[in-house]
Design an enzyme around this catalytic site. Structure first.
Site, short mmCIF file in Angstrom:
data_model
loop_
_atom_site.label_atom_id
_atom_site.label_comp_id
_atom_site.label_asym_id
_atom_site.label_seq_id
_atom_site.Cartn_x
_atom_site.Cartn_y
_atom_site.Cartn_z
N TYR A 141 0.82 -1.21 0.00
CA TYR A 141 0.00 0.00 0.00
C TYR A 141 0.86 1.27 0.00
CZ TYR A 141 -4.75 -1.80 0.76
OH TYR A 141 -5.97 -2.38 0.61
N LYS A 192 2.99 -15.48 1.88
CA LYS A 192 3.13 -16.16 0.58
C LYS A 192 4.64 -16.42 0.44
CE LYS A 192 1.43 -17.68 -3.33
NZ LYS A 192 0.50 -18.82 -3.44
N ASP A 224 -3.32 -18.08 -0.10
CA ASP A 224 -4.34 -18.74 -0.94
C ASP A 224 -5.03 -19.85 -0.15
OD1 ASP A 224 -1.87 -20.05 -0.97
OD2 ASP A 224 -1.99 -20.67 -3.07
N ASP A 248 -6.45 -6.90 3.99
CA ASP A 248 -7.58 -6.22 3.35
C ASP A 248 -8.52 -7.25 2.75
OD1 ASP A 248 -9.07 -4.06 2.20
OD2 ASP A 248 -8.10 -4.49 0.28
N ASP A 252 -12.39 -8.89 4.36
CA ASP A 252 -13.69 -8.84 3.66
C ASP A 252 -14.28 -10.25 3.59
OD1 ASP A 252 -13.48 -6.11 3.07
OD2 ASP A 252 -14.32 -6.39 1.06
C1 IPM Z 1 -10.36 -1.12 4.05
C2 IPM Z 1 -10.65 -0.46 2.73
C3 IPM Z 1 -9.49 0.48 2.41
C4 IPM Z 1 -8.25 -0.37 2.27
C5 IPM Z 1 -9.71 1.39 1.19
C6 IPM Z 1 -10.98 2.18 1.28
C7 IPM Z 1 -8.53 2.29 0.97
O1 IPM Z 1 -10.86 -1.41 1.73
O2 IPM Z 1 -10.22 -0.40 5.06
O3 IPM Z 1 -10.30 -2.35 4.08
O4 IPM Z 1 -7.96 -0.88 1.17
O5 IPM Z 1 -7.52 -0.50 3.25
MG MG Z 2 -10.93 -3.40 2.46
#
Ligand code: IPM
Ligand code: MG
Length: 359
Positions: A141, A192, A224, A248, A252
């Site tokens: 990042y 990884k 993975d 990240d 999710d």
């Molecule tokens: C998160 C989001 C952020 C990230 C974005 C909005 C920059 O997806 O906080 O997970 O990628 O970290």
């Molecule tokens: Mg995110």
């Protein structure tokens, strides 16, 4: 002295969900004597619209003096055409980096009432309680060099750099081990290491730090495989520690095990416990202004704020219990709707939590 909480609503559904969290904080002030002062600031697309910058200097000053930051969400289609440097997401990344918030705690906890709101079988997810510890200020990042350049052959080339220094890995590994010590004492480090040197170093250093935590059962998994295992048998995990990008993605994924991304809070902490608290979902442009967003992830983020930055763990428990009770009573926002339950809007859900808190 009052603790200062910077409140940054941001974009999309940000203001709608933050309004519910603020309502709750005000009740904690009035009914439980919580000594806080709320100060609002601009972040993200609305900040770019107003000042030309997604993280204006005024906001930066505010968050630096604040004891904690509560954030809604940033981003939206309106700002997508802008250059990356002034996109809303840059404001969020700037906050993380300027405040040194390297440790991102993302719990994925399934409230028992929501076991059948998940797309996975209830027996796979019932009782789920995972903590993802994501490194937040390094890795691909922030790594340099980065950009898009023109090549001699007329093509373009996009490039980013995955880079981690020893101290960055050490400090996040410690957070992983310390968190595991508070829980089931199991830590799985995700990398990884079969392909990427940066994560091979990651693995070596995690093992080194682990020598100080003999009670913690340490394991390693390629990312993975970890993605597959999270869907196959998620309850094998207690704490997972990983880099910025893997965290990240996996967070999710983990959120969906719990039924809705609208339920999950997060804390991003610096070395001294100062933190920024936000729901892990985004600005949800598709439902903006409809008063149907789920405010519970933001309300649960307030609980984390109380616990980690204000040392008010009793109040944090109260907020979490209030959310539990509201779910038990059968109220649901649209994202977690289930047969036979009562659908409520954003404000009604916020009101129900407040009512349960003071009852
Ligand atoms: C998160 C989001 C952020 C990230 C974005 C909005 C920059 O997806 O906080 O997970 O990628 O970290
Ligand atoms: Mg995110």
């Amino acid at each position: 002295m009052s603790k200062i909480i910077a409140v940054l609503s941001g974009d999309g559904i940000g203001p709608e969900i933050i309004a519910e969290a603020v309502k709750l904080l005000e009740v904690l002030q009035q009914s439980y004597g919580l000594d806080i002062q709320l100060e609002e600031g601009l972040i993200g697309g609305v900040a770019t619209d107003a000042t030309g910058k997604p993280l204006p200097d005024e906001t930066l000053q505010l968050v630096k003096k604040a004891d904690a930051v509560l954030l809604g969400a940033v981003g939206g289609p309106k700002w997508e055409p802008l250059p990356i440097a002034i996109r809303p997401e840059k404001g969020l990344l700037g906050l993380r980096s300027e405040l040194g918030l390297f440790a991102n705690l993302r719990p994925a906890i399934l409230f028992p009432e929501l076991a059948d709101a998940s797309t996975l079988k209830p027996e796979v997810v019932a009782g789920l309680d995972i903590l993802i510890v994501r490194e937040l200020t390094g890795g691909i990042y922030f790594g340099k060099p980065r950009g898009v350049r023109n090549l001699d052959n007329g093509e373009q080339q996009g490039f980013n750099t995955l880079v981690y220094d020893t101290h960055e890995i050490e400090r996040i590994a410690k957070v992983g081990f310390e968190s595991a010590m508070q829980r089931q004492r199991k830590l799985c480090s995700i990398d990884k290491a079969n392909v990427l040197e940066a994560t091979e170093l990651w693995r070596e250093i995690v093992i080194e730090v682990g020598k100080d935590y003999p009670e913690v059962q340490l394991s390693h998994m390629y990312v993975d495989n970890a993605a597959m295992q999270l869907v196959r048998q998620p309850k094998q995990f207690d704490v997972m520690v990983t880099n910025n990008m893997f965290g990240d993605i996996l967070s999710d994924l983990a959120s969906q095990l719990t039924g809705s991304i609208g339920m999950l809070p997060s804390a991003s902490l610096d070395a001294n416990g100062k933190g920024m608290y936000e729901p892990i979902h985004g600005s949800a442009p598709d439902i903006v202004g409809q008063n149907i967003a789920n405010p519970l992830a933001t309300i649960l983020s307030v609980a984390m704020l109380l616990r980690y930055s204000l040392q008010q763990s009793e109040l944090a428990d109260k907020v979490e219990n209030a959310v539990s009770k509201v779910l038990q009573s059968g109220l649901r926002t649209a994202d977690i709707q289930q047969d036979g339950k009562t659908i409520v809007n954003t404000q009604e859900m916020g009101d129900a939590v407040v009512k349960s808190l003071v009852s």
